[in-house]
Design an enzyme around this catalytic site. Structure first.
Site, PDB file in Angstrom:
ATOM      1  N   ARG A  74       1.078  -1.360   0.109  1.00  0.00           N
ATOM      2  CA  ARG A  74      -0.199   0.238  -0.140  1.00  0.00           C
ATOM      3  C   ARG A  74       0.805   1.191   0.383  1.00  0.00           C
ATOM      4  O   ARG A  74       0.514   2.159  -0.643  1.00  0.00           O
ATOM      5  CB  ARG A  74      -0.580   0.113   1.105  1.00  0.00           C
ATOM      6  N   ASP A 117      -3.664   7.956   2.247  1.00  0.00           N
ATOM      7  CA  ASP A 117      -3.042   8.051   1.229  1.00  0.00           C
ATOM      8  C   ASP A 117      -2.087   9.198   0.874  1.00  0.00           C
ATOM      9  O   ASP A 117      -0.745   9.526   0.427  1.00  0.00           O
ATOM     10  CB  ASP A 117      -3.201   7.679   0.011  1.00  0.00           C
ATOM     11  N   HIS A 132      -7.109   8.370   9.983  1.00  0.00           N
ATOM     12  CA  HIS A 132      -7.069   6.923  10.328  1.00  0.00           C
ATOM     13  C   HIS A 132      -5.617   7.232  10.320  1.00  0.00           C
ATOM     14  O   HIS A 132      -4.504   6.034   9.687  1.00  0.00           O
ATOM     15  CB  HIS A 132      -7.629   5.904   8.783  1.00  0.00           C
ATOM     16  N   CYS A 187      11.936  -0.487  15.372  1.00  0.00           N
ATOM     17  CA  CYS A 187      12.747   1.813  15.503  1.00  0.00           C
ATOM     18  C   CYS A 187      13.521   2.186  16.047  1.00  0.00           C
ATOM     19  O   CYS A 187      14.553   1.515  16.355  1.00  0.00           O
ATOM     20  CB  CYS A 187      11.315   1.787  17.297  1.00  0.00           C
ATOM     21  N   SER A 227     -18.072   3.396   2.109  1.00  0.00           N
ATOM     22  CA  SER A 227     -18.747   2.194   1.739  1.00  0.00           C
ATOM     23  C   SER A 227     -19.686   2.712   3.005  1.00  0.00           C
ATOM     24  O   SER A 227     -20.770   1.893   3.422  1.00  0.00           O
ATOM     25  CB  SER A 227     -18.241   0.686   1.567  1.00  0.00           C
TER      26      SER A 227
HETATM   27  N1  APR Z   1     -16.055   7.204  -7.320  1.00  0.00           N
HETATM   28  C1  APR Z   1     -16.900   6.815  -5.821  1.00  0.00           C
HETATM   29  N2  APR Z   1     -17.172   5.857  -5.582  1.00  0.00           N
HETATM   30  C2  APR Z   1     -16.482   5.059  -5.270  1.00  0.00           C
HETATM   31  C3  APR Z   1     -14.991   4.804  -6.746  1.00  0.00           C
HETATM   32  C4  APR Z   1     -14.647   6.416  -7.381  1.00  0.00           C
HETATM   33  N3  APR Z   1     -13.863   5.822  -8.748  1.00  0.00           N
HETATM   34  N4  APR Z   1     -14.616   3.937  -6.584  1.00  0.00           N
HETATM   35  C5  APR Z   1     -14.770   3.207  -5.429  1.00  0.00           C
HETATM   36  N5  APR Z   1     -15.678   4.105  -4.878  1.00  0.00           N
HETATM   37  C6  APR Z   1     -16.835   3.263  -3.455  1.00  0.00           C
HETATM   38  C7  APR Z   1     -16.802   1.870  -3.698  1.00  0.00           C
HETATM   39  O1  APR Z   1     -18.254   1.973  -4.073  1.00  0.00           O
HETATM   40  C8  APR Z   1     -17.004   2.128  -1.784  1.00  0.00           C
HETATM   41  O2  APR Z   1     -18.624   2.545  -2.211  1.00  0.00           O
HETATM   42  O3  APR Z   1     -15.814   4.082  -2.586  1.00  0.00           O
HETATM   43  C9  APR Z   1     -16.535   2.646  -1.084  1.00  0.00           C
HETATM   44  C10 APR Z   1     -14.698   2.596  -0.982  1.00  0.00           C
HETATM   45  O4  APR Z   1     -15.383   1.815   0.526  1.00  0.00           O
HETATM   46  P1  APR Z   1     -14.483   0.650   0.985  1.00  0.00           P
HETATM   47  O5  APR Z   1     -13.418   0.208   0.863  1.00  0.00           O
HETATM   48  O6  APR Z   1     -14.505   0.046   1.615  1.00  0.00           O
HETATM   49  O7  APR Z   1     -13.806   2.004   1.834  1.00  0.00           O
HETATM   50  P2  APR Z   1     -13.521   2.843   2.947  1.00  0.00           P
HETATM   51  O8  APR Z   1     -14.483   3.522   3.100  1.00  0.00           O
HETATM   52  O9  APR Z   1     -12.768   4.601   2.991  1.00  0.00           O
HETATM   53  O10 APR Z   1     -13.258   2.240   4.310  1.00  0.00           O
HETATM   54  C11 APR Z   1     -13.559   2.772   5.485  1.00  0.00           C
HETATM   55  O11 APR Z   1     -12.533   1.114   6.943  1.00  0.00           O
HETATM   56  O12 APR Z   1     -11.042  -0.698   6.101  1.00  0.00           O
HETATM   57  C12 APR Z   1     -10.837   0.227   6.813  1.00  0.00           C
HETATM   58  O13 APR Z   1      -9.552   1.464   7.854  1.00  0.00           O
HETATM   59  C13 APR Z   1      -9.758   1.052   6.694  1.00  0.00           C
HETATM   60  O14 APR Z   1     -10.009   3.679   6.114  1.00  0.00           O
HETATM   61  C14 APR Z   1     -10.839   2.292   5.453  1.00  0.00           C
HETATM   62  C15 APR Z   1     -12.457   2.252   6.612  1.00  0.00           C
END
Ligand code: APR
Length: 282
Positions: A74, A117, A132, A187, A227
């Site tokens: 990552r 990121d 985070h 560390c 999500s």
């Molecule tokens: N534009 C808009 N939405 C998008 C795109 C895009 N180009 N690509 C993907 N998505 C959506 C997906 O459909 C999904 O609903 O972005 C969402 C990403 O969801 P996750 O992968 O669950 O990421 P996130 O919500 O940031 O997760 C929250 O979970 O695992 C932990 O700490 C980690 O910060 C992360 C947290």
């Protein structure tokens, strides 16, 4: 343009024009177009392992070598990535001169991101809360607890050597490589095993008091590329709504809470945001 879509865009823009305190809650989808894999949905796997199962203190305790290899992957992705058009629009909104164009009544604008990121920080000055943590931070697991930024790639020789075992990052799936604890990042102050300086499941996010204050005050919440499944970020939008604010969701896929949102914009945020706000696009 489709008339109904044009009407919804117009209604959203009008609502934004009268908003006073705007907050953006962002997730992995914001950075997807920059080449950073999301956690859930397509791309949510690494080496055929569920990415989420690696982001826990228990996974690190059990197998620090595996978790470090995941974070090495990552980190490499994040180091290669550049902000995309959605980051640009949000960054412009954070600048008072641009904010005035789309939200002339706004007194505050904040970005709360779950992304580690650092892409928003690259183009944002100070108004971003990276709840985070940051992927380039490293934290001592020993008593000293030293936290430091280290952008070295690879972070240690053994992680670099592990890469050489695979033809590409994407096909890294098949082979298990065990790196001894003593060869993993240590560390620089006390020599104890170090861990990625990000917030894992079950750990307390950063900046919560400030973020709670922002959410409490906000009357407009833009939910971009998340999500909305991980607490506490998943609650922010509906806390804004509960005290009378509006919620606009920007996501590629349908989400469980979409029907509660005031506006839903389905599509890649790097396309939809510049389309709705051409005056903020690069
Ligand atoms: N534009 C808009 N939405 C998008 C795109 C895009 N180009 N690509 C993907 N998505 C959506 C997906 O459909 C999904 O609903 O972005 C969402 C990403 O969801 P996750 O992968 O669950 O990421 P996130 O919500 O940031 O997760 C929250 O979970 O695992 C932990 O700490 C980690 O910060 C992360 C947290």
């Amino acid at each position: 343009m489709h008339t109904l879509r044009a009407l919804v865009w117009q209604r959203f823009r009008e609502t934004l024009q009268s908003s006073k305190h705007i907050v953006v809650i962002a997730g992995a989808g914001l950075s997807a177009a920059s080449g950073i894999p999301t956690f859930r949905g397509g791309g949510g796997m690494w080496r055929s392992l569920d990415a989420m199962s690696l982001a826990t203190p228990e996974a690190f305790e059990e197998n620090p070598s595996l978790v470090w290899q995941f974070y090495h992957y990552r980190r490499t992705k994040a180091a290669e990535a550049r902000p995309n058009a959605a980051h640009e629009v949000i960054a412009k909104m954070s600048a008072p001169a641009y904010l005035k164009k789309v939200a002339p009544s706004a007194a505050s604008f904040h970005l709360v991101t779950q992304n580690v990121d650092t892409l928003s920080r690259v183009i944002f000055p100070d108004s971003v809360f990276e709840m985070h943590g940051r992927i380039f931070d490293v934290r001592c697991t020993g008593a000293c607890g030293h936290v430091y930024e280290d952008r070295a790639e690879p972070l240690c020789a053994a992680l670099g050597a592990a890469d050489a075992e695979f033809a590409s990052y994407e096909d890294a799936g098949t082979k298990r490589i065990d790196i001894a604890d003593k060869e993993l990042p240590r560390c620089p102050k006390c020599g104890a095993l170090a861990r990625p300086g990000v917030v894992w499941f079950g750990e307390r996010p950063y900046h919560l008091p400030e973020i709670n204050g922002i959410v409490f005050k906000a009357d407009m919440c833009l939910v971009v590329g998340t999500s909305s499944t991980v607490l506490p970020a998943s609650t922010f939008a509906y806390r804004v709504q509960r005290h009378g604010g509006k919620v606009a969701v920007f996501n590629l896929d349908p989400g469980e809470r979409d029907e509660r949102a005031d506006f839903v914009f389905r599509g890649p945020c790097e396309k939809v945001l510049p389309d709705i706000f051409p005056e903020l696009a690069a």
